[in-house]
Scaffold this motif. Structure first.
Motif, PDB file in Angstrom:
ATOM      1  N   MET A 163      18.776 114.742  37.313  1.00  0.00           N
ATOM      2  CA  MET A 163      19.994 114.098  36.820  1.00  0.00           C
ATOM      3  C   MET A 163      21.209 115.016  36.853  1.00  0.00           C
ATOM      4  SD  MET A 163      20.706 112.058  33.243  1.00  0.00           S
ATOM      5  CE  MET A 163      19.495 110.801  33.647  1.00  0.00           C
ATOM      6  N   PRO A 164      21.101 116.303  36.447  1.00  0.00           N
ATOM      7  CA  PRO A 164      22.282 117.171  36.532  1.00  0.00           C
ATOM      8  C   PRO A 164      22.795 117.369  37.961  1.00  0.00           C
ATOM      9  CG  PRO A 164      20.621 118.132  35.089  1.00  0.00           C
ATOM     10  CD  PRO A 164      19.969 116.976  35.769  1.00  0.00           C
ATOM     11  N   VAL A 165      21.920 117.138  38.960  1.00  0.00           N
ATOM     12  CA  VAL A 165      22.333 117.310  40.354  1.00  0.00           C
ATOM     13  C   VAL A 165      23.280 116.182  40.758  1.00  0.00           C
ATOM     14  CG1 VAL A 165      21.570 117.491  42.750  1.00  0.00           C
ATOM     15  CG2 VAL A 165      20.172 118.494  40.917  1.00  0.00           C
ATOM     16  N   TYR A 166      22.870 114.913  40.521  1.00  0.00           N
ATOM     17  CA  TYR A 166      23.689 113.798  40.993  1.00  0.00           C
ATOM     18  C   TYR A 166      24.753 113.367  39.978  1.00  0.00           C
ATOM     19  CZ  TYR A 166      20.321 110.773  38.472  1.00  0.00           C
ATOM     20  OH  TYR A 166      19.519 110.174  37.524  1.00  0.00           O
ATOM     21  N   GLU A 219      28.900 122.669  41.814  1.00  0.00           N
ATOM     22  CA  GLU A 219      28.061 122.551  40.618  1.00  0.00           C
ATOM     23  C   GLU A 219      26.728 121.889  40.953  1.00  0.00           C
ATOM     24  OE1 GLU A 219      27.965 120.241  36.313  1.00  0.00           O
ATOM     25  OE2 GLU A 219      29.913 120.574  37.295  1.00  0.00           O
ATOM     26  N   ALA A 220      26.766 120.881  41.842  1.00  0.00           N
ATOM     27  CA  ALA A 220      25.526 120.226  42.246  1.00  0.00           C
ATOM     28  C   ALA A 220      24.592 121.209  42.952  1.00  0.00           C
ATOM     29  CB  ALA A 220      25.840 119.049  43.169  1.00  0.00           C
ATOM     30  N   LEU A 221      25.156 122.124  43.763  1.00  0.00           N
ATOM     31  CA  LEU A 221      24.337 123.140  44.432  1.00  0.00           C
ATOM     32  C   LEU A 221      23.679 124.072  43.425  1.00  0.00           C
ATOM     33  CD1 LEU A 221      26.624 123.996  47.486  1.00  0.00           C
ATOM     34  CD2 LEU A 221      24.301 123.065  47.599  1.00  0.00           C
ATOM     35  N   ASP A 222      24.418 124.455  42.396  1.00  0.00           N
ATOM     36  CA  ASP A 222      23.857 125.317  41.356  1.00  0.00           C
ATOM     37  C   ASP A 222      22.710 124.614  40.636  1.00  0.00           C
ATOM     38  OD1 ASP A 222      25.667 127.272  41.988  1.00  0.00           O
ATOM     39  OD2 ASP A 222      27.097 126.725  40.411  1.00  0.00           O
ATOM     40  N   ARG A 223      22.925 123.324  40.283  1.00  0.00           N
ATOM     41  CA  ARG A 223      21.867 122.581  39.568  1.00  0.00           C
ATOM     42  C   ARG A 223      20.658 122.361  40.478  1.00  0.00           C
ATOM     43  NH1 ARG A 223      25.523 123.605  36.766  1.00  0.00           N
ATOM     44  NH2 ARG A 223      24.170 125.434  36.744  1.00  0.00           N
ATOM     45  N   PHE A 224      20.925 122.159  41.788  1.00  0.00           N
ATOM     46  CA  PHE A 224      19.803 121.957  42.700  1.00  0.00           C
ATOM     47  C   PHE A 224      19.015 123.254  42.885  1.00  0.00           C
ATOM     48  CE2 PHE A 224      18.004 121.608  47.069  1.00  0.00           C
ATOM     49  CZ  PHE A 224      17.156 120.547  46.827  1.00  0.00           C
ATOM     50  N   ALA A 225      19.727 124.378  42.865  1.00  0.00           N
ATOM     51  CA  ALA A 225      19.034 125.672  42.951  1.00  0.00           C
ATOM     52  C   ALA A 225      18.101 125.842  41.752  1.00  0.00           C
ATOM     53  CB  ALA A 225      20.053 126.813  43.009  1.00  0.00           C
ATOM     54  N   GLU A 226      18.550 125.427  40.589  1.00  0.00           N
ATOM     55  CA  GLU A 226      17.695 125.510  39.395  1.00  0.00           C
ATOM     56  C   GLU A 226      16.486 124.582  39.542  1.00  0.00           C
ATOM     57  OE1 GLU A 226      20.264 124.461  36.209  1.00  0.00           O
ATOM     58  OE2 GLU A 226      21.517 126.264  36.386  1.00  0.00           O
ATOM     59  N   PHE A 244      24.410 112.814  50.867  1.00  0.00           N
ATOM     60  CA  PHE A 244      24.481 112.742  49.410  1.00  0.00           C
ATOM     61  C   PHE A 244      25.819 113.269  48.890  1.00  0.00           C
ATOM     62  CE2 PHE A 244      23.983 115.540  45.633  1.00  0.00           C
ATOM     63  CZ  PHE A 244      23.887 114.558  44.656  1.00  0.00           C
ATOM     64  N   VAL A 245      26.379 114.269  49.563  1.00  0.00           N
ATOM     65  CA  VAL A 245      27.593 114.958  49.102  1.00  0.00           C
ATOM     66  C   VAL A 245      28.784 114.022  48.880  1.00  0.00           C
ATOM     67  CG1 VAL A 245      29.362 116.626  49.791  1.00  0.00           C
ATOM     68  CG2 VAL A 245      26.947 117.214  50.009  1.00  0.00           C
ATOM     69  N   PRO A 246      29.062 113.017  49.753  1.00  0.00           N
ATOM     70  CA  PRO A 246      30.235 112.173  49.514  1.00  0.00           C
ATOM     71  C   PRO A 246      30.271 111.554  48.122  1.00  0.00           C
ATOM     72  CG  PRO A 246      29.351 111.750  51.689  1.00  0.00           C
ATOM     73  CD  PRO A 246      28.372 112.666  51.009  1.00  0.00           C
ATOM     74  N   PHE A 247      29.130 111.267  47.585  1.00  0.00           N
ATOM     75  CA  PHE A 247      29.017 110.676  46.257  1.00  0.00           C
ATOM     76  C   PHE A 247      29.734 111.523  45.204  1.00  0.00           C
ATOM     77  CE2 PHE A 247      26.501 110.332  42.309  1.00  0.00           C
ATOM     78  CZ  PHE A 247      26.554 108.960  42.094  1.00  0.00           C
ATOM     79  N   LEU A 248      29.732 112.858  45.393  1.00  0.00           N
ATOM     80  CA  LEU A 248      30.274 113.773  44.388  1.00  0.00           C
ATOM     81  C   LEU A 248      31.795 113.827  44.401  1.00  0.00           C
ATOM     82  CD1 LEU A 248      27.744 116.683  44.986  1.00  0.00           C
ATOM     83  CD2 LEU A 248      27.650 114.942  43.199  1.00  0.00           C
ATOM     84  N   ARG A 249      32.437 113.262  45.411  1.00  0.00           N
ATOM     85  CA  ARG A 249      33.892 113.322  45.504  1.00  0.00           C
ATOM     86  C   ARG A 249      34.592 112.248  44.679  1.00  0.00           C
ATOM     87  NH1 ARG A 249      34.003 112.917  52.003  1.00  0.00           N
ATOM     88  NH2 ARG A 249      32.521 114.596  52.506  1.00  0.00           N
ATOM     89  N   ARG A 277      31.159 106.211  41.101  1.00  0.00           N
ATOM     90  CA  ARG A 277      29.786 106.716  41.020  1.00  0.00           C
ATOM     91  C   ARG A 277      28.881 105.750  40.262  1.00  0.00           C
ATOM     92  NH1 ARG A 277      29.416 113.147  39.786  1.00  0.00           N
ATOM     93  NH2 ARG A 277      31.204 113.892  40.969  1.00  0.00           N
ATOM     94  N   THR A 278      29.402 105.193  39.168  1.00  0.00           N
ATOM     95  CA  THR A 278      28.581 104.328  38.322  1.00  0.00           C
ATOM     96  C   THR A 278      28.093 103.105  39.076  1.00  0.00           C
ATOM     97  OG1 THR A 278      29.746 105.041  36.327  1.00  0.00           O
ATOM     98  CG2 THR A 278      28.543 102.970  36.199  1.00  0.00           C
ATOM     99  N   VAL A 279      28.996 102.425  39.777  1.00  0.00           N
ATOM    100  CA  VAL A 279      28.575 101.202  40.455  1.00  0.00           C
ATOM    101  C   VAL A 279      27.712 101.499  41.674  1.00  0.00           C
ATOM    102  CG1 VAL A 279      30.485  99.801  39.628  1.00  0.00           C
ATOM    103  CG2 VAL A 279      30.754 101.093  41.743  1.00  0.00           C
ATOM    104  N   ILE A 280      27.974 102.625  42.356  1.00  0.00           N
ATOM    105  CA  ILE A 280      27.175 102.975  43.524  1.00  0.00           C
ATOM    106  C   ILE A 280      25.767 103.388  43.092  1.00  0.00           C
ATOM    107  CG2 ILE A 280      26.918 104.580  45.458  1.00  0.00           C
ATOM    108  CD1 ILE A 280      29.074 102.494  45.856  1.00  0.00           C
ATOM    109  N   CYS A 281      25.680 104.124  41.997  1.00  0.00           N
ATOM    110  CA  CYS A 281      24.399 104.680  41.576  1.00  0.00           C
ATOM    111  C   CYS A 281      23.558 103.685  40.797  1.00  0.00           C
ATOM    112  CB  CYS A 281      24.636 105.931  40.726  1.00  0.00           C
ATOM    113  SG  CYS A 281      23.115 106.755  40.178  1.00  0.00           S
TER     114      CYS A 281
END
Length: 427
Positions: A299-302, A309-316, A339-344, A350-354
């Motif tokens: 969840m912290p990734v997406y 920040e997503a890269l840091d959470r994914f590394a964890e 996946f990355v476009p979602f973060l922009r 994000r809410t409706v897409i996810c």
């Protein structure tokens, strides 16, 4: 004028009250006499017979220009000429009615046309049951059990085949020039042509610039196609040819080669991997006892505020799970570019897409209809079943209203993020 209108309204109210009184008296008599409400010989059948025969008499009066036993009809050319009995299937069961005839056979009744054996409600009932996945044999058994009506499988086939003309028109109808989002997916259907085999049926669902959902079409693929980007290129090209000039985002299940196919059709469209699909595919590589924890750690990734920040959470996440489930790590690494476009985007987008998971909500209904049938004799039979299921979605319109309200905030964010492309679609 006001007095006349009030008098009419009062007369209508009195007539309604009188009708209700008559119906109450009939119901009481039926109950006292042990008469059934529905089924063969029931009160509803008798009332239906009276109403239909009364309407047919009225139609014949209008056609001849005089009422029964009216002297004006003597030696006036065309006249009444006997009667015949026919049985029609109604919502209350089979009803035998008397149909009057005229001498020169020019009378064409409308309420029950010549050679008509079913009233409209029965056809709608058959189509509704078929949309829920019942086989023609099961529909025939249901009508016999509940209504005491014998309806052949061939008759049921004839009723449901009529929708195919509507399906062809629906499949080729013009579409809106701009869609905020298009969700695409495929479901597998078992078709018996030679031998039973899985065949993909492709589905596209769009969100209009006003926030309304629109199923754009159904397309059957060949056995072995899978969810190929090559096939989707043909599908998307057809959608474009039906008038779609622009799509802001296209959400899919991370198909290899699909971004190139999409951008060959719409140059500016952003291809986004469906987060729900990505999570579901992750669970395929993990033990069920770990699903809840994996979902919590992803969840912290997406939900990250930015890609870094997503890269840091994914590394964890990788540090914790890579040794046990390396396939999950590879899955996310391979899907990262889509996946990355979602973060922009803003939180509203994000809410409706996810969370809307728009295509899957339809697919769940389609799968229920398909699974109830097991397999289909032909591709046309499978498409007919799926089209009927789509037609039966949200009959009250409440789902459409909730959906549109949920998309209002997102559409404002879309219009800003995509430089007014939605506004252009409203002109």
């Amino acid at each position: 004028m006001t007095d006349v209108t009030e008098d009419r309204d009062q007369a209508g109210a009195e007539l309604s009250a009188a009708d209700e009184q008559v119906l109450r008296e009939l119901t009481e008599r039926a109950r006292a006499g042990g008469l059934k409400l529905s089924g063969p010989g029931g009160l509803l059948g008798k009332l239906t017979k009276m109403v239909i025969e009364g309407a047919l008499e009225g139609e014949l009066d209008d056609h001849l220009g005089y009422s029964k036993n009216d002297p004006a009809g003597r030696d006036g050319g065309n006249s009444r000429n006997g009667r015949r009995a026919k049985t029609v299937l109604t919502d209350t069961g089979p009803v035998e009615i008397i149909v009057r005839r005229d001498r020169d056979s020019s009378f064409e009744p409308r309420i029950v046309a010549k050679r008509q054996r079913r009233l409209t409600g029965v056809d709608e009932m058959v189509i509704s049951l078929s949309a829920k996945g019942l086989t023609h044999g099961e529909i025939a058994a249901h009508l016999a059990e509940v209504y005491g009506a014998e309806v052949s499988k061939q008759t049921i086939t004839t009723i449901t085949d009529r929708v195919m003309e509507g399906m062809a028109e629906w499949q080729s109808r013009p579409l809106d020039p701009v869609y905020a989002v298009v969700f695409i997916d495929a479901i597998n259907v078992k078709i018996r042509e030679g031998q039973v085999a899985n065949r993909p049926v492709y589905l596209a669902r769009g969100v209009t610039v006003d926030g309304e959902r629109d199923v754009l079409g159904l397309w059957a693929g060949e056995h072995g196609d899978g969810e190929g980007a090559k096939f989707w290129l043909r599908v998307l090209s057809e959608i474009k040819n039906r008038g779609v000039r622009d799509v802001c985002m296209l959400v899919c299940d991370g198909l290899k080669g699909l971004p190139d196919a999409v951008n060959a059709v719409w140059e500016k469209t952003i291809v986004q991997t469906c987060i729900v699909h990505l999570l579901r595919n992750s669970f395929k590589y993990a033990s069920k006892k770990d699903w809840a924890q994996i979902a919590k750690d992803l969840m912290p990734v997406y939900t990250a505020a930015s890609e870094s920040e997503a890269l840091d959470r994914f590394a964890e996440f990788s540090g914790k799970w890579e040794k046990r489930y390396p396939a999950i790590i590879r899955l996310w690494e391979n899907a990262w570019a889509e996946f990355v476009p979602f973060l922009r985007f803003d939180r509203e987008i994000r809410t409706v897409i996810c969370t809307t998971n728009a295509i899957e909500s339809i697919n769940a209904r389609l799968r229920r209809a398909v699974n109830a049938r097991g397999h289909f004799p032909t591709e046309a039979a499978a498409l007919k079943c799926l089209y009927l299921a789509i037609r039966s979605l949200d009959p009250t319109g409440k789902g459409r209203k909730r959906w549109t309200n949920r998309w209002k905030a997102a559409l404002n964010a879309f219009d800003i993020t995509f430089d007014g492309r939605l506004s252009a679609g409203r002109k």
